[in-house]
Each structure stands twice: as C-alpha cells, then as structure tokens.
Enzyme design. Structure first.
Site, mmCIF file in Angstrom:
data_model
loop_
_atom_site.group_PDB
_atom_site.id
_atom_site.type_symbol
_atom_site.label_atom_id
_atom_site.label_comp_id
_atom_site.label_asym_id
_atom_site.label_seq_id
_atom_site.Cartn_x
_atom_site.Cartn_y
_atom_site.Cartn_z
ATOM 1 N N LEU A 38 71.013 80.816 24.706
ATOM 2 C CA LEU A 38 71.742 81.174 23.491
ATOM 3 C C LEU A 38 70.783 81.053 22.312
ATOM 4 C CD1 LEU A 38 75.035 79.184 24.227
ATOM 5 C CD2 LEU A 38 74.460 81.539 24.857
ATOM 6 N N LYS A 89 71.031 85.642 26.392
ATOM 7 C CA LYS A 89 70.395 86.128 27.619
ATOM 8 C C LYS A 89 70.962 85.343 28.796
ATOM 9 C CE LYS A 89 66.013 86.857 25.183
ATOM 10 N NZ LYS A 89 64.592 86.449 25.131
ATOM 11 N N CYS A 108 65.006 73.831 21.267
ATOM 12 C CA CYS A 108 65.242 73.818 22.708
ATOM 13 C C CYS A 108 64.509 74.955 23.409
ATOM 14 C CB CYS A 108 66.747 73.914 22.957
ATOM 15 S SG CYS A 108 67.223 73.810 24.686
ATOM 16 N N ASP A 109 64.577 76.154 22.852
ATOM 17 C CA ASP A 109 63.932 77.299 23.502
ATOM 18 C C ASP A 109 62.417 77.159 23.500
ATOM 19 O OD1 ASP A 109 63.907 77.572 20.737
ATOM 20 O OD2 ASP A 109 64.357 79.711 20.741
#
Length: 242
Positions: free
Chosen positions: A6, A12, A101-102
C-alpha cells in the site's frame, strides 16, 4: 500467499503459490481509498485461497484500520510489516520510526551479507541507501523526476506543462528539453557522486523510473523489480522461524 504493498498512490498485490512463484499480480491507483479498492478485489483473492496476507503500508493509522476491517471479512490471517532497525537480517543506523516501510523492505529484499550495496529506489521519491555487509549506514532522499517537474511548473509562470521526455542529460536547446534534461542530470549527477564516493558498493536500482535513470549512470547498474516482494517474503519467513 497474498502480498500487499500500500503505497502513497498505488496498491500493488502479488499472489504466490506454495513454492513462491507469482500466479497473479497487479497494481492500481487507490486514490486514498485503499479499503474500497480492496473490497472490489476480494473475489479475485478468494479464488486463489491464500492462507496468509502480508502487508507493507506507508499509509496512516486511519487508513490501515479501514484496510484491516476489509481484510477481516476474508477470514484469512494477515499482518502488517513493522520496521525494526535491529532486525536480524539487516541492522540499521536509521531511526526506525522515520524509516519508511517500503524503503526498508526494498533493502531487506536486496541485502546480502557478503556485499556492499548502494540501493536506489526510483518511485514517488528517489531513495539512495548504503548497505555494508547487511548494515544499513543511512542514505539520501530526493524528489522524483516527475515531482521535480511538477514543482517547477507550479512555481514558474513562464514554464508550462508539456509532454517532454527524460531521455538525455546533454544540454537542451528548448525550454522543454532544458527542464527535462536538467532534472534528470540533477538526479544522475547525485547518483554518480555517491557511487564515486563508494566505489566498492554494487549499484542496484528498482522502481518505475529505474530504467530511465540507470542508462545515464556511469557505473554498471543491476536492475531489480522484485525487491519489495522479496523483502515481504523474507520478513514473514524469518518471523515464522523466530
């Protein structure tokens, strides 16, 4: 397994089988309504009957709560990734409360204890992170090529939005070319400077704009499009083992 990413603008997902092969994958604009988008995808998810859902989210708590409420209707166990600067697979000098986080998962997906790595994420922002034998040393964050263009267009009356392309770093002879080439050169120049300072670091690039930027970098570049998914799988695989 169902893996969800997210992001700031897009959702995705990847569905993988028992041996980790991708059986379905898609990316959609969520328009700050990811829970509603997920609701429309639940039938598709249920057809594959995943036994677990792993989630990477850079959204705020309010949106994550709505996502949780939607996923609860599937009656499938799910869990959000939590960034940990002292994670066994990769230590980080960064304050984990400030590490996206990503971005962290991309590093986790690439990290190799035997190597020095310079990981460059080319998404909504350009992130450059230095990893020395599984220790994250820190990094840099730049606006993406498109954010830079948008900022210039919105703040300059004499320059109007056009359909120019980021295809060269040589000087432009029109304003349109000068803008696009100047923006691209600013990012490529920064990458080249950082890679020159760290000549023994392997350069890895990922994200939607990676191919555009990589061709102008003066070092060999390894392109990876699987890092976030690989990071998700590594995170939850290690969590199950520990």
């Amino acid at each position: 397994m169902l893996w969800l990413d997210l992001g700031n603008t897009r959702l995705k997902y990847w569905l993988t089988d028992d041996i980790g092969q991708i059986v379905s994958h898609d990316a959609k604009q969520h328009l700050q309504a990811p829970a509603e988008l997920l609701m429309g995808l639940t039938d598709r998810f249920e057809r594959y009957a995943p036994d677990f859902i792993g989630i990477s989210s850079v959204l705020g708590d309010d949106l994550n709560i709505k996502v949780s409420e939607t996923l609860s209707r599937l009656n499938i166990p799910f869990e959000f990734v939590h960034v940990d600067a002292n994670y066994p697979l990769m230590k980080s000098a960064y304050n984990d409360e400030q590490l996206g986080c990503d971005r962290w998962l991309q590093m986790l997906g690439a990290v190799d204890k035997t190597k020095r790595q310079c990981l460059i994420g080319c998404g909504t922002a350009i992130t450059i992170d230095l990893i020395d034998h599984a220790t994250h040393l820190g990094g840099y964050i730049f606006p993406s090529i498109y954010l830079q263009r948008e900022s210039l267009f919105s703040g300059t009356k004499q320059i109007t939005i056009s359909n120019g392309t980021f295809d060269s770093v040589s000087q432009g002879i029109t304003t349109q070319d000068a803008v696009h080439r100047g923006i691209l050169l600013s990012i490529v120049g920064a990458i080249n400077e950082i890679s020159t300072r760290h000549p023994n670091f392997e350069v890895i690039m990922t994200g939607g704009d990676a191919a555009i930027i990589a061709q102008h970098v003066n070092r060999p570049v390894r392109l990876r499009d699987d890092l976030l998914l690989n990071g998700l799988a590594r995170y939850f695989d290690h969590s199950k083992q520990s």
